[in-house]
Design a protein around this motif. Sequence first.
Motif, mmCIF file in Angstrom:
data_model
loop_
_atom_site.group_PDB
_atom_site.id
_atom_site.type_symbol
_atom_site.label_atom_id
_atom_site.label_comp_id
_atom_site.label_asym_id
_atom_site.label_seq_id
_atom_site.Cartn_x
_atom_site.Cartn_y
_atom_site.Cartn_z
ATOM 1 N N UNK A 44 112.078 -87.912 -109.886
ATOM 2 C CA UNK A 44 113.310 -87.321 -109.374
ATOM 3 C C UNK A 44 113.465 -87.510 -107.871
ATOM 4 N N UNK A 45 112.445 -87.159 -107.102
ATOM 5 C CA UNK A 45 112.581 -87.329 -105.651
ATOM 6 C C UNK A 45 111.281 -87.778 -105.007
ATOM 7 N N UNK A 46 110.438 -88.454 -105.772
ATOM 8 C CA UNK A 46 109.182 -88.958 -105.208
ATOM 9 C C UNK A 46 108.637 -90.049 -106.118
ATOM 10 N N UNK A 47 107.682 -90.803 -105.579
ATOM 11 C CA UNK A 47 106.935 -91.763 -106.380
ATOM 12 C C UNK A 47 105.609 -91.116 -106.756
ATOM 13 N N UNK A 48 105.325 -91.074 -108.053
ATOM 14 C CA UNK A 48 104.145 -90.389 -108.556
ATOM 15 C C UNK A 48 103.156 -91.420 -109.086
ATOM 16 N N UNK A 49 101.889 -91.382 -108.616
ATOM 17 C CA UNK A 49 100.889 -92.320 -109.149
ATOM 18 C C UNK A 49 100.673 -92.072 -110.639
ATOM 19 N N UNK A 50 100.620 -93.159 -111.414
ATOM 20 C CA UNK A 50 100.409 -93.042 -112.860
ATOM 21 C C UNK A 50 99.441 -94.125 -113.315
ATOM 22 N N UNK A 51 98.975 -93.980 -114.539
ATOM 23 C CA UNK A 51 98.270 -95.070 -115.208
ATOM 24 C C UNK A 51 99.309 -95.831 -116.012
#
Length: 115
Positions: free
Chosen positions: A96-103
């Motif tokens: 929504x308002x950020x980049x989130x680290x994921x696998x």
Amino acid sequence: ENIMKLSIYQIRIGHDTLNLAFRDLATVLKNSDNGRVPSEHYDRVYTGEVEAETLEDVFAIFNLDHPLGYRGRSLSQSDVVEVYHKDVSEFYFCDTCAFVPIEFDRDNCMEGDGR
């Protein structure tokens, strides 16, 4: 000047049976089969280098000034950005308002234009 090498992955709209495109991370995880971002629903729509320091810079570039050869749609929620470092890649979900680290398992992705 900072150069980032990256790939961009977008959900293939024509195969979006789970209705995940443009959704936030919590919704994508809740609706996927195994609680992960389902890379098999994604196309790799770009790999290349851009002049950027942050993922926010990347977001601006892929919304306002698409690089040559880019065949995806403007970067938006549910897209995944892979940032290449010397030996490793990091994956970030455009939330929504950020980049989130994921696998993210890029080996399951398709090559295409996101349609």
